[in-house]
Design a protein around this motif. Structure first.
Motif, PDB file in Angstrom:
ATOM      1  N   LYS A  40       0.821  -1.215   0.000  1.00  0.00           N
ATOM      2  CA  LYS A  40       0.000   0.000   0.000  1.00  0.00           C
ATOM      3  C   LYS A  40       0.855   1.265   0.000  1.00  0.00           C
ATOM      4  O   LYS A  40       0.448   2.287  -0.563  1.00  0.00           O
ATOM      5  CB  LYS A  40      -0.948   0.022   1.199  1.00  0.00           C
ATOM      6  N   LEU A  41       2.039   1.210   0.618  1.00  0.00           N
ATOM      7  CA  LEU A  41       2.909   2.387   0.641  1.00  0.00           C
ATOM      8  C   LEU A  41       3.381   2.764  -0.762  1.00  0.00           C
ATOM      9  O   LEU A  41       3.504   3.941  -1.083  1.00  0.00           O
ATOM     10  CB  LEU A  41       4.133   2.143   1.527  1.00  0.00           C
ATOM     11  N   ASN A  45      -0.054   7.999  -2.880  1.00  0.00           N
ATOM     12  CA  ASN A  45       0.534   9.198  -3.480  1.00  0.00           C
ATOM     13  C   ASN A  45       1.681   9.678  -2.612  1.00  0.00           C
ATOM     14  O   ASN A  45       1.550   9.755  -1.390  1.00  0.00           O
ATOM     15  CB  ASN A  45      -0.503  10.315  -3.620  1.00  0.00           C
ATOM     16  N   GLU A  46       2.780  10.017  -3.252  1.00  0.00           N
ATOM     17  CA  GLU A  46       3.968  10.436  -2.516  1.00  0.00           C
ATOM     18  C   GLU A  46       3.670  11.600  -1.576  1.00  0.00           C
ATOM     19  O   GLU A  46       4.165  11.651  -0.454  1.00  0.00           O
ATOM     20  CB  GLU A  46       5.069  10.817  -3.506  1.00  0.00           C
ATOM     21  N   ASP A  47       2.828  12.529  -2.025  1.00  0.00           N
ATOM     22  CA  ASP A  47       2.476  13.686  -1.202  1.00  0.00           C
ATOM     23  C   ASP A  47       1.675  13.312   0.041  1.00  0.00           C
ATOM     24  O   ASP A  47       1.597  14.087   0.989  1.00  0.00           O
ATOM     25  CB  ASP A  47       1.677  14.713  -2.014  1.00  0.00           C
ATOM     26  N   ASP A  48       1.048  12.141   0.021  1.00  0.00           N
ATOM     27  CA  ASP A  48       0.226  11.701   1.150  1.00  0.00           C
ATOM     28  C   ASP A  48       0.998  10.865   2.170  1.00  0.00           C
ATOM     29  O   ASP A  48       0.453  10.490   3.206  1.00  0.00           O
ATOM     30  CB  ASP A  48      -0.978  10.890   0.655  1.00  0.00           C
ATOM     31  N   LEU A  49       2.253  10.557   1.861  1.00  0.00           N
ATOM     32  CA  LEU A  49       3.064   9.776   2.797  1.00  0.00           C
ATOM     33  C   LEU A  49       3.472  10.651   3.978  1.00  0.00           C
ATOM     34  O   LEU A  49       3.868  11.801   3.798  1.00  0.00           O
ATOM     35  CB  LEU A  49       4.327   9.250   2.103  1.00  0.00           C
ATOM     36  N   THR A  65       9.850   6.644   8.976  1.00  0.00           N
ATOM     37  CA  THR A  65       8.584   7.276   8.606  1.00  0.00           C
ATOM     38  C   THR A  65       8.005   6.493   7.418  1.00  0.00           C
ATOM     39  O   THR A  65       8.714   5.692   6.796  1.00  0.00           O
ATOM     40  CB  THR A  65       8.794   8.742   8.173  1.00  0.00           C
ATOM     41  N   GLU A  66       6.751   6.762   7.088  1.00  0.00           N
ATOM     42  CA  GLU A  66       6.151   6.151   5.898  1.00  0.00           C
ATOM     43  C   GLU A  66       6.968   6.495   4.651  1.00  0.00           C
ATOM     44  O   GLU A  66       7.211   5.635   3.809  1.00  0.00           O
ATOM     45  CB  GLU A  66       4.726   6.680   5.690  1.00  0.00           C
ATOM     46  N   LYS A  67       7.375   7.751   4.549  1.00  0.00           N
ATOM     47  CA  LYS A  67       8.147   8.209   3.383  1.00  0.00           C
ATOM     48  C   LYS A  67       9.461   7.442   3.278  1.00  0.00           C
ATOM     49  O   LYS A  67       9.855   7.017   2.186  1.00  0.00           O
ATOM     50  CB  LYS A  67       8.392   9.715   3.494  1.00  0.00           C
ATOM     51  N   MET A  68      10.149   7.264   4.392  1.00  0.00           N
ATOM     52  CA  MET A  68      11.419   6.527   4.387  1.00  0.00           C
ATOM     53  C   MET A  68      11.212   5.083   3.920  1.00  0.00           C
ATOM     54  O   MET A  68      12.011   4.552   3.138  1.00  0.00           O
ATOM     55  CB  MET A  68      12.052   6.545   5.781  1.00  0.00           C
ATOM     56  N   MET A  69      10.129   4.467   4.376  1.00  0.00           N
ATOM     57  CA  MET A  69       9.860   3.082   3.980  1.00  0.00           C
ATOM     58  C   MET A  69       9.518   2.990   2.495  1.00  0.00           C
ATOM     59  O   MET A  69      10.028   2.123   1.785  1.00  0.00           O
ATOM     60  CB  MET A  69       8.732   2.489   4.835  1.00  0.00           C
ATOM     61  N   ALA A  70       8.671   3.899   2.008  1.00  0.00           N
ATOM     62  CA  ALA A  70       8.311   3.904   0.589  1.00  0.00           C
ATOM     63  C   ALA A  70       9.548   4.142  -0.276  1.00  0.00           C
ATOM     64  O   ALA A  70       9.746   3.466  -1.291  1.00  0.00           O
ATOM     65  CB  ALA A  70       7.246   4.953   0.305  1.00  0.00           C
ATOM     66  N   ASP A  71      10.380   5.101   0.127  1.00  0.00           N
ATOM     67  CA  ASP A  71      11.618   5.370  -0.622  1.00  0.00           C
ATOM     68  C   ASP A  71      12.500   4.136  -0.670  1.00  0.00           C
ATOM     69  O   ASP A  71      13.084   3.811  -1.705  1.00  0.00           O
ATOM     70  CB  ASP A  71      12.390   6.537  -0.010  1.00  0.00           C
ATOM     71  N   TYR A  72      12.621   3.436   0.449  1.00  0.00           N
ATOM     72  CA  TYR A  72      13.431   2.227   0.498  1.00  0.00           C
ATOM     73  C   TYR A  72      12.880   1.184  -0.480  1.00  0.00           C
ATOM     74  O   TYR A  72      13.633   0.569  -1.242  1.00  0.00           O
ATOM     75  CB  TYR A  72      13.480   1.650   1.914  1.00  0.00           C
ATOM     76  N   LEU A  73      11.577   0.991  -0.454  1.00  0.00           N
ATOM     77  CA  LEU A  73      10.960  -0.034  -1.290  1.00  0.00           C
ATOM     78  C   LEU A  73      11.165   0.233  -2.781  1.00  0.00           C
ATOM     79  O   LEU A  73      11.523  -0.681  -3.527  1.00  0.00           O
ATOM     80  CB  LEU A  73       9.457  -0.134  -0.983  1.00  0.00           C
ATOM     81  N   VAL A  74      10.954   1.475  -3.212  1.00  0.00           N
ATOM     82  CA  VAL A  74      11.055   1.741  -4.655  1.00  0.00           C
ATOM     83  C   VAL A  74      12.494   1.761  -5.142  1.00  0.00           C
ATOM     84  O   VAL A  74      12.754   1.463  -6.308  1.00  0.00           O
ATOM     85  CB  VAL A  74      10.297   3.019  -5.090  1.00  0.00           C
ATOM     86  N   ARG A  82      11.657   4.356 -11.291  1.00  0.00           N
ATOM     87  CA  ARG A  82      11.300   5.246 -12.401  1.00  0.00           C
ATOM     88  C   ARG A  82       9.785   5.328 -12.590  1.00  0.00           C
ATOM     89  O   ARG A  82       9.217   6.403 -12.752  1.00  0.00           O
ATOM     90  CB  ARG A  82      11.975   4.780 -13.690  1.00  0.00           C
ATOM     91  N   VAL A  83       9.119   4.169 -12.567  1.00  0.00           N
ATOM     92  CA  VAL A  83       7.665   4.143 -12.730  1.00  0.00           C
ATOM     93  C   VAL A  83       6.994   4.868 -11.569  1.00  0.00           C
ATOM     94  O   VAL A  83       6.062   5.656 -11.763  1.00  0.00           O
ATOM     95  CB  VAL A  83       7.146   2.685 -12.864  1.00  0.00           C
ATOM     96  N   TYR A  84       7.472   4.619 -10.368  1.00  0.00           N
ATOM     97  CA  TYR A  84       6.918   5.276  -9.175  1.00  0.00           C
ATOM     98  C   TYR A  84       7.033   6.800  -9.292  1.00  0.00           C
ATOM     99  O   TYR A  84       6.061   7.519  -9.070  1.00  0.00           O
ATOM    100  CB  TYR A  84       7.668   4.762  -7.943  1.00  0.00           C
ATOM    101  N   ALA A  85       8.208   7.280  -9.651  1.00  0.00           N
ATOM    102  CA  ALA A  85       8.429   8.729  -9.766  1.00  0.00           C
ATOM    103  C   ALA A  85       7.544   9.328 -10.858  1.00  0.00           C
ATOM    104  O   ALA A  85       6.876  10.347 -10.649  1.00  0.00           O
ATOM    105  CB  ALA A  85       9.898   9.019 -10.054  1.00  0.00           C
ATOM    106  N   LEU A  86       7.514   8.695 -12.015  1.00  0.00           N
ATOM    107  CA  LEU A  86       6.722   9.202 -13.133  1.00  0.00           C
ATOM    108  C   LEU A  86       5.233   9.213 -12.799  1.00  0.00           C
ATOM    109  O   LEU A  86       4.544  10.216 -13.009  1.00  0.00           O
ATOM    110  CB  LEU A  86       6.974   8.353 -14.383  1.00  0.00           C
ATOM    111  N   PHE A  87       4.734   8.119 -12.246  1.00  0.00           N
ATOM    112  CA  PHE A  87       3.309   8.050 -11.933  1.00  0.00           C
ATOM    113  C   PHE A  87       2.929   9.040 -10.842  1.00  0.00           C
ATOM    114  O   PHE A  87       1.828   9.581 -10.854  1.00  0.00           O
ATOM    115  CB  PHE A  87       2.905   6.624 -11.571  1.00  0.00           C
ATOM    116  N   ASN A  88       3.827   9.292  -9.896  1.00  0.00           N
ATOM    117  CA  ASN A  88       3.533  10.303  -8.891  1.00  0.00           C
ATOM    118  C   ASN A  88       3.482  11.692  -9.504  1.00  0.00           C
ATOM    119  O   ASN A  88       2.658  12.512  -9.106  1.00  0.00           O
ATOM    120  CB  ASN A  88       4.544  10.227  -7.736  1.00  0.00           C
TER     121      ASN A  88
END
Length: 132
Positions: A40-41, A45-49, A65-74, A82-88
């Motif tokens: 789910k992370l 939306n990146e702005d909502d993390l 933080t949620e942001k740190m975990m999402a960044d780690y995952l992608v 790349r897909v994550y950044a573009l889609f965001n």
């Protein structure tokens, strides 16, 4: 409508996450579990993390933080990142009704090698009346 556009992006992003997750299954089981449990992370939306509230999580060392975990995952895979950044970027443009920026992001995406499902989604967006 925006809801269905975001759904298409999330399906393609999730498909890429699953591909990466399965590639890591036996070589990096801890990262595999992170991608499996925290899907789910990646779709959020990146702005909502949440980037300010630190907490401990059993899959991570120390406070995160949620942001740190999402960044780690992608960052586990360059295609996923790349897909994550573009889609965001595209989701941000849609949310702010900045269709010129949305179109520009679509054009810029042609410069990159993207996974097939992500490319298909982007090509579908180009067919939307007023998207070009």
């Amino acid at each position: 409508d925006r809801f269905h556009i975001v759904q298409h992006m999330n399906r393609a992003l999730n498909s890429e996450r699953i591909k990466v997750m399965n590639e890591l299954r036996y070589t990096r089981p801890r990262d595999y579990r992170k991608l499996k449990k925290q899907w789910k992370l990646v779709l959020k939306n990146e702005d909502d993390l949440d980037f300010s509230r630190y907490f401990t999580h059993r899959l991570y060392e120390g406070a995160v933080t949620e942001k740190m975990m999402a960044d780690y995952l992608v960052q586990l895979d360059s295609r996923l990142e790349r897909v994550y950044a573009l889609f965001n970027q595209l989701k941000w443009a849609l949310e702010h009704r900045d269709f010129k920026r949305f179109k520009r992001y679509l054009e810029e995406s042609k410069k990159y090698a993207l996974p097939r499902k992500a490319r298909t989604v982007l090509q579908t967006f180009e067919k939307i009346p007023g998207a070009h």
